[in-house]
Design a protein around this motif. Structure first.
Motif, short mmCIF file in Angstrom:
data_model
loop_
_atom_site.label_atom_id
_atom_site.label_comp_id
_atom_site.label_asym_id
_atom_site.label_seq_id
_atom_site.Cartn_x
_atom_site.Cartn_y
_atom_site.Cartn_z
N LEU A 1 0.84 -1.20 0.00
CA LEU A 1 0.00 0.00 0.00
C LEU A 1 0.87 1.25 0.00
O LEU A 1 0.61 2.23 -0.72
N ASN A 2 1.94 1.21 0.78
CA ASN A 2 2.82 2.36 0.87
C ASN A 2 3.56 2.60 -0.44
O ASN A 2 3.76 3.73 -0.86
N ILE A 3 3.98 1.50 -1.09
CA ILE A 3 4.64 1.65 -2.39
C ILE A 3 3.68 2.29 -3.39
O ILE A 3 4.03 3.20 -4.14
N PHE A 4 2.44 1.81 -3.36
CA PHE A 4 1.40 2.36 -4.25
C PHE A 4 1.25 3.86 -4.04
O PHE A 4 1.25 4.65 -4.99
N GLN A 5 1.17 4.27 -2.77
CA GLN A 5 0.99 5.69 -2.49
C GLN A 5 2.22 6.48 -2.91
O GLN A 5 2.10 7.59 -3.45
N THR A 6 3.41 5.91 -2.67
CA THR A 6 4.63 6.63 -3.01
C THR A 6 4.70 6.90 -4.52
O THR A 6 5.16 7.96 -4.95
N ALA A 7 4.23 5.95 -5.32
CA ALA A 7 4.23 6.15 -6.76
C ALA A 7 3.38 7.36 -7.13
O ALA A 7 3.73 8.13 -8.03
N VAL A 8 2.27 7.54 -6.39
CA VAL A 8 1.43 8.70 -6.68
C VAL A 8 2.16 9.99 -6.32
O VAL A 8 2.04 11.00 -7.02
N PHE A 9 2.95 9.93 -5.23
CA PHE A 9 3.75 11.11 -4.89
C PHE A 9 4.66 11.46 -6.07
O PHE A 9 4.81 12.63 -6.43
N LEU A 10 5.25 10.44 -6.68
CA LEU A 10 6.16 10.67 -7.81
C LEU A 10 5.43 11.35 -8.96
O LEU A 10 5.96 12.27 -9.58
N ILE A 11 4.21 10.88 -9.24
CA ILE A 11 3.45 11.50 -10.34
C ILE A 11 3.27 12.98 -10.07
O ILE A 11 3.54 13.84 -10.92
N TYR A 12 2.85 13.29 -8.85
CA TYR A 12 2.60 14.70 -8.51
C TYR A 12 3.89 15.51 -8.60
O TYR A 12 3.91 16.61 -9.15
N ILE A 13 4.98 14.98 -8.04
CA ILE A 13 6.21 15.76 -7.97
C ILE A 13 6.75 16.01 -9.37
O ILE A 13 7.15 17.12 -9.72
N SER A 14 6.70 14.96 -10.22
CA SER A 14 7.27 15.15 -11.56
C SER A 14 6.40 16.07 -12.41
O SER A 14 6.89 16.73 -13.31
N MET A 15 5.12 16.14 -12.06
CA MET A 15 4.25 17.01 -12.86
C MET A 15 4.62 18.48 -12.69
O MET A 15 4.51 19.27 -13.63
N GLY A 16 5.12 18.86 -11.53
CA GLY A 16 5.46 20.27 -11.31
C GLY A 16 6.86 20.62 -11.74
O GLY A 16 7.22 21.79 -11.82
N LYS A 17 7.67 19.60 -12.02
CA LYS A 17 9.11 19.84 -12.28
C LYS A 17 9.35 20.23 -13.73
O LYS A 17 8.80 19.63 -14.65
N ILE A 18 10.20 21.23 -13.92
CA ILE A 18 10.63 21.62 -15.26
C ILE A 18 12.14 21.41 -15.33
O ILE A 18 12.84 21.73 -14.36
N LEU B 1 3.24 24.14 -6.28
CA LEU B 1 1.95 23.70 -5.73
C LEU B 1 1.83 22.18 -5.62
O LEU B 1 1.48 21.68 -4.54
N PRO B 2 2.15 21.42 -6.69
CA PRO B 2 2.04 19.96 -6.53
C PRO B 2 2.95 19.43 -5.42
O PRO B 2 2.59 18.48 -4.72
N ILE C 1 1.75 17.35 -2.14
CA ILE C 1 2.23 16.02 -1.83
C ILE C 1 2.80 15.96 -0.42
O ILE C 1 2.79 14.89 0.20
N LEU C 2 3.23 17.12 0.11
CA LEU C 2 3.60 17.13 1.54
C LEU C 2 2.41 16.68 2.37
O LEU C 2 2.53 15.87 3.30
N THR C 3 1.24 17.22 2.02
CA THR C 3 0.01 16.83 2.72
C THR C 3 -0.25 15.34 2.54
O THR C 3 -0.56 14.62 3.50
N ALA C 4 -0.10 14.88 1.28
CA ALA C 4 -0.40 13.47 1.01
C ALA C 4 0.58 12.56 1.73
O ALA C 4 0.21 11.46 2.16
N ILE C 5 1.84 13.01 1.89
CA ILE C 5 2.82 12.20 2.62
C ILE C 5 2.38 12.06 4.09
O ILE C 5 2.42 10.98 4.67
N VAL C 6 1.93 13.18 4.65
CA VAL C 6 1.45 13.14 6.03
C VAL C 6 0.29 12.14 6.16
O VAL C 6 0.25 11.32 7.08
#
Lengths: 119, 496
Positions: free
Chosen positions: A34-51, A70-71, A75-80
């Motif tokens: 479950l944690n791996i699954f959630q972490t992957a979503v963090f990656l999606i969010y973080i990479s979406m904001g990165k240029i 913003l993303p 994701i800080l919130t989602a990590i919490v």
């Protein structure tokens, strides 16, 4: 494909986590999946904001490209949330171990099937 | 001052109440504090509904940051109606909770119990009131995490395992939801729901938009226990403490239906521009399957709480069915059923809580002869049960009437077969309600157990408020159907 490499990578990780949740009978391993699954979503969010070459928009001096913060903040919130979920899940696993003497799903279900339907 | 900040107060009161309850809640104070916070929340919800009816939608900017940058709280007919359902049920459950919780939760844990309850309450209200997609996720997790705790506090050890299963499936649902929100942010660059809706129209062809829609619908369907994603629900409702079963069955999944409506209609504009997504057909088929299998499985349950849980799955199927018509009558049916199902399922689970208090269990054997020993409680069960079947004069009839109308309004195919299935599923409800009535009124009580008497008066009174509501709102439908039809107009045309 190459441009979306990060997303493909994140989805692969997400599906690995998802598979672990479904396939493993050990409650602890389920939580890990479950944690791996959630972490992957963090990656999606973080990479979406990165240029590429983008900096953080702190003390920003004009025309340098910057990453969308913003993303990252979301994701800080989602990590919490993820940490809280994991902590609660682990707490429940400890209680389940005390109550059933096992944390294997099939053994718990066997015990439940053996006893009469409780209150 | 207070009137201008009502939308914030709606969430802030229970949210502040939770730590206060934790710090000060010794003995009865925890209960008194949470009851006060709940009733205050109910008063705020009524004031908000009145304000919306009089002046139209309310937009509240959290901390004075203008949307779309800041978090906007937006109260329209739909949110105000859901806020009323959630806080209304909670307000009725609170007086009931006192004796029920005393008998089921050890005193040392009651403070934590009420703290978790207030957090669940705040989360449910927050989801209904917020106009920000990510904020909805945060509130979803606040309410879910605390409801896992509440369920795990049930008396049997099975409550622990039920809570764990719910935690795993609930987290997967919420994660799907947050992936959907992330993809939406990717194409629109905003998190504000109204802003999102505007910008999404230009992005209708994007594959990301479609993927986001899929993730959102699947995630929310998991959270609202749409068949076949319902596996967490029966055990969670069966083994949770009685008061929590009543509260969650009446409100928890309803708020998820609200979010589904919000995303499908307000943000995606009915998804109609997503021509390739056969979501309405999927919802219709799953809704029908849920109604039939949920009712069928309910018939064979020995534990009445589990029977009611399966019945909930069937009722959620009706709501999905109403949504699937995507017509004014269909949305009206789904919305009005949110309210009506909350009343009847709340009452039924409260009856089971009273039975649990007096008989120590809720299997069909415990119910034998209770019609004579707990006449008031069992009479409430009969009324709410008739409503579950859909007998005229009760709220269940109102829901089914609009649902069948919506089905027939969608043409001969699939309208008529759908209407037939809905009526057949209602007949199945006759069977499972009858089993309880038969045991309670026509079976002889087990010998010796002569000490069983009526539950305490606050419990009986609270049960009867909901059971009475089943009849009152079944006869006078001005408020419920009036608001629900306005919700349908709002969702389908965007006009307030």
């Amino acid at each position: 494909m190459a441009a979306n490499f990060v997303y493909v990578f994140a989805i692969v990780i997400a599906m690995i986590g998802f598979y672990v949740v479904i396939d493993r009978g050990n409650l602890l391993k389920k939580l890990i999946g479950l944690n791996i699954f959630q972490t992957a979503v963090f990656l999606i969010y973080i990479s979406m904001g990165k240029i590429s070459g983008g900096t953080a928009p702190i003390l920003y001096d004009g025309d340098a490209p910057f990453s969308n913060p913003l993303p990252h903040v979301l994701i800080l919130t989602a990590i919490v949330v993820g940490v809280a979920t994991l902590a609660l899940g682990l707490g429940l696993v400890v209680r389940i171990k005390e109550a059933y003497g096992t944390i294997e799903e099939d053994e718990i279900q066997a015990q439940e099937a053996a006893e009469e339907d409780g209150p | 001052m207070i009137a201008a900040n009502l939308p914030a107060l709606q969430v802030v009161i229970p949210l502040i109440g939770a730590p206060l309850c934790m710090l000060l809640g010794r003995g009865r104070i925890a209960w008194a504090l949470s009851a006060a916070a709940t009733w205050a929340g109910f008063a705020v919800a009524i004031a908000l509904l009145v304000a919306v009816i009089e002046h139209g939608p309310i937009s509240y900017t959290m901390g004075g940051w203008a949307p779309p940058w800041g978090i906007e709280y937006r109260v329209d007919y739909l949110s105000a109606f859901v806020l009323l359902i959630v806080s209304g049920i909670a307000a009725v459950v609170m007086p009931y909770a006192y004796h029920s919780v005393n008998s089921e939760i050890p005193e040392s844990r009651q403070r934590l119990f009420y703290t978790a309850y207030l957090l669940t309450f705040a989360g449910l209200l927050g989801m209904a009131i917020t106009g920000d997609a990510f904020n909805a996720f945060v509130f979803m997790e606040i309410s879910s995490l605390s409801s896992y705790v509440l369920i795990s506090l049930g008396r049997s050890r099975r409550a622990l395992y039920a809570a764990f299963q719910y935690l795993v499936l609930g987290t997967i649902g919420a994660t799907f939801f947050v992936i959907g929100v992330g993809l939406l942010y990717m194409v629109t660059g905003t998190l504000n729901m109204a802003d999102m809706a505007e910008r999404l129209a230009a992005q209708a062809d994007s594959r990301v938009t479609l993927a986001a829609f899929g993730f959102l619908v699947v995630g929310l369907s998991l959270k609202l226990a749409l068949f076949p994603l319902h596996l967490w629900l029966p055990n969670a409702y069966t083994y949770a403490p009685s008061m929590i079963s009543a509260l969650l069955a009446a409100t928890g999944t309803k708020v998820m239906v609200y979010l589904l409506l919000r995303f499908m209609f307000t943000i995606y504009g009915g998804g109609l521009h997503l021509g390739v997504a056969p979501v309405y057909h999927v919802l219709m088929v799953l809704g029908l399957l849920a109604a039939v299998t949920g009712s069928l499985v309910a018939i064979f349950q020995d534990n009445i709480k589990r029977m009611l849980a399966y019945s909930s799955i069937a009722q959620l199927g009706y709501m999905a069915l109403g949504i699937s018509f995507a017509s004014g009558t269909g949305i009206t049916a789904a919305t009005v059923h949110l309210f009506n199902h909350a009343l009847m399922k709340g009452a039924l689970f409260m009856v089971m809580g009273s039975v649990m208090l007096r008989c120590g269990g809720t299997t069909i054997a415990h119910l034998r002869g209770l019609g004579r020993r707990m006449p008031l409680t069992m009479a409430a069960f009969v009324i709410a049960g008739l409503s579950m079947i859909g007998v005229p004069g009760t709220v269940g009839f109102v829901s089914k009437w609009y649902l069948v109308q919506a089905a027939l309004g969608s043409g001969f195919w699939p309208g008529v077969p759908v209407a037939v299935v809905v009526l057949a599923a209602s007949l199945l409800a006759v069977i499972y309600i009858w089993r309880v009535v038969e045991a309670a009124y026509f079976a002889d009580p087990d010998g010796g157990a002569g000490a069983i008497e009526e539950a305490t008066w606050p419990m009986v009174a609270a049960t009867w408020i909901l059971a009475g509501g089943c009849v009152v709102f079944g006869l006078t439908t001005d408020l419920t159907v009036g608001v629900a039809s306005r919700v349908a107009t709002l969702l389908l045309t965007g006009a307030p």
